[in-house]
Design an enzyme around this catalytic site. Structure first.
Site, PDB file in Angstrom:
ATOM      1  CG  HIS A 180      -2.191  -0.909   1.293  1.00 34.98           C
ATOM      2  ND1 HIS A 180      -2.710  -1.129   2.470  1.00 34.98           N
ATOM      3  CD2 HIS A 180      -2.870  -1.443   0.453  1.00 34.98           C
ATOM      4  CE1 HIS A 180      -3.409  -1.942   2.203  1.00 34.98           C
ATOM      5  NE2 HIS A 180      -3.486  -2.323   0.707  1.00 34.98           N
ATOM      6  CG  HIS A 208      -4.678   2.000   3.045  1.00 37.97           C
ATOM      7  ND1 HIS A 208      -4.658   2.642   1.675  1.00 37.97           N
ATOM      8  CD2 HIS A 208      -5.353   0.894   2.788  1.00 37.97           C
ATOM      9  CE1 HIS A 208      -5.255   2.137   0.870  1.00 37.97           C
ATOM     10  NE2 HIS A 208      -5.767   0.836   1.255  1.00 37.97           N
ATOM     11  CD  GLU A 383      -4.062   2.028  -3.514  1.00 42.32           C
ATOM     12  OE1 GLU A 383      -5.112   1.805  -3.373  1.00 42.32           O
ATOM     13  OE2 GLU A 383      -3.041   1.358  -3.463  1.00 42.32           O
TER      14      GLU A 383
END
Ligand code: AMP
Length: 398
Positions: A180, A208, A383
């Site tokens: 991540h 996250h 992302e």
């Protein structure tokens, strides 16, 4: 000059997810998904503006899948050929100790990603397939690999090292790589932007919390610790993963429960976490179960929150001083109950939530009280945008 775009590709073992991103405006122009590649029938979905096209058709391999995607761009829009695509950015899960930054893809980079496959056997081979197909079908666009581990490649040695026989660790590349990373890096930079403060002066904890979940400690823009390890199994309790357990659980189940290593792999990655404890991995369903008096669901949430508090405390101690605590991803951005439960009782550490600001979904927003020594934020992760911007930076630096 017309708008520049980056095609972001996330190629999995049986899927291709993609998004055409405007990296300057920070918006998605089109997006889609090819699923069930290699099965008797596959699913395709492409969205452009207010138009969404869904199809069911056999997609025998990634090459056919990518061809379908490019055809959909021509049919539904926008045409790839007139979209000024300046880069194709590929998400790559495992960059090992080789990649601490995104890389312009050439044969050598493909070989190195391939060589890291033992560390991510489900992911890296699928990425290579996607990269090869994209290079064939879009030969004129530069291709960039953006690694989920890169932000953590420079973790301090004491955070990256497992206390096991160093010869065994070195021989088999056993260390903490994290995951991540693209999200943690993006969010920690967005925090600085949102607060209008230099990232270099902030000590941050980023949580996250999606279906996968991870925590990081970020000092001056650099990660100093993170909760995922050799693989994304370590750390927080997740939707279907256990997170931290005594490694001896594996020996015990192998020796006494008649389970194979593959069975235990499946147990810890897919049948554990919130799902293992409650039967559900989606937090919306979990809250419904708790409201209906389900004791297993209540315990699952307690275990989840307990683990999170441990990491907040641990990273606070590693950082020495905490300026910002940030929640992001599906649960972090939407679940005010989880956020409130994590911060509950941490007032002596300077973490003081404002219940009204915390209520509800979405961000960016401050959820701490005025005067709280630690600023608590909700910052949406993105992302795809992060991959697009990193890819663009690589192409511009050529
Ligand atoms: P992600 O992996 O970041 O896409 O997060 C997916 C997870 O976010 C889902 O499995 C849910 O548990 C959680 N989630 C999404 N929407 C909500 C919501 N409105 N309230 C609570 N949890 C949510």
């Amino acid at each position: 000059m017309s708008t520049r775009t980056v095609l972001v590709v996330n190629s999995g073992s049986s899927s291709i997810k993609y998004q055409l991103v405007d990296p300057d405006a920070g918006t998605a122009i089109a997006s889609g998904l090819v699923e069930r590649i290699g099965e008797s029938s596959g699913n395709v979905k492409h969205t452009y503006g207010d138009q969404t096209v869904k199809r069911e058709l056999p997609v025998p391999d990634h090459a056919v899948g990518m061809r379908i995607v490019l055809d959909l761009f021509e049919e539904v829009g926008p045409s790839i050929h007139t979209s000024n695509v300046v880069a194709v950015g590929h998400r790559v899960v495992q960059g090992g100790s080789v990649f601490d930054a995104p890389a312009l893809i050439d044969d050598d980079v493909v070989e190195k990603i391939d060589a890291l496959s033992p560390l991510a056997p489900l992911h890296n081979p699928a990425h290579i397939t996607g990269i090869k197909v994209a290079r064939q079908l879009l030969p004129d666009e530069p291709q960039v690999a953006v690694f989920d581990t890169a932000f953590f490649e420079k973790l301090p040695a004491e955070a990256a090292t497992y206390a096991i026989d160093k010869k065994v660790a070195a021989a088999h590349q056993v260390r903490r790589y994290g995951a991540h990373g693209t999200s943690h890096q993006y969010v920690s930079q967005e925090v600085a932007r949102y607060l209008d403060r230099p990232v270099g002066e902030l000590n941050q904890i980023v949580l996250h919390l999606g279906n996968g979940a991870s925590a990081s400690a970020v000092k001056g823009g650099h990660a100093v610790d993170t909760s995922m390890g050799l693989t994304p199994l370590e750390g927080l309790v997740m939707g279907t993963r256990s997170g931290d357990i005594d490694p001896a659980v594996v020996f015990h189940l192998y020796r006494n429960a008649g389970m194979s290593i593959d069975d235990i792999d499946d147990l810890l990655n897919r049948r554990s976490g919130i799902k293992g404890l409650s039967g559900e991995n989606d937090f919306r369903a979990l809250h419904d179960m708790i409201a209906a008096g389900d004791a297993d669901a209540a315990l699952a949430l307690d275990v989840y929150v307990h683990r999170l508090k441990k990491y907040v405390g641990a990273y606070y101690a590693i950082l020495g001083r905490l300026d910002v605590l940030t929640f992001t991803a599906g649960v972090g951005e939407n679940d005010d109950v989880v956020r409130a439960r994590v911060c509950e009782g941490l007032e002596p550490l300077g973490i003081v939530l404002d219940p009204e600001r915390n209520a509800g979904r979405g961000g960016p927003k401050v959820i701490s009280a005025d005067g709280s020594p630690v600023t608590v934020l909700v910052i949406p992760t993105n992302e795809e945008l992060a991959i697009a911007r990193q890819s663009l930076a690589v192409v511009e630096a050529r």
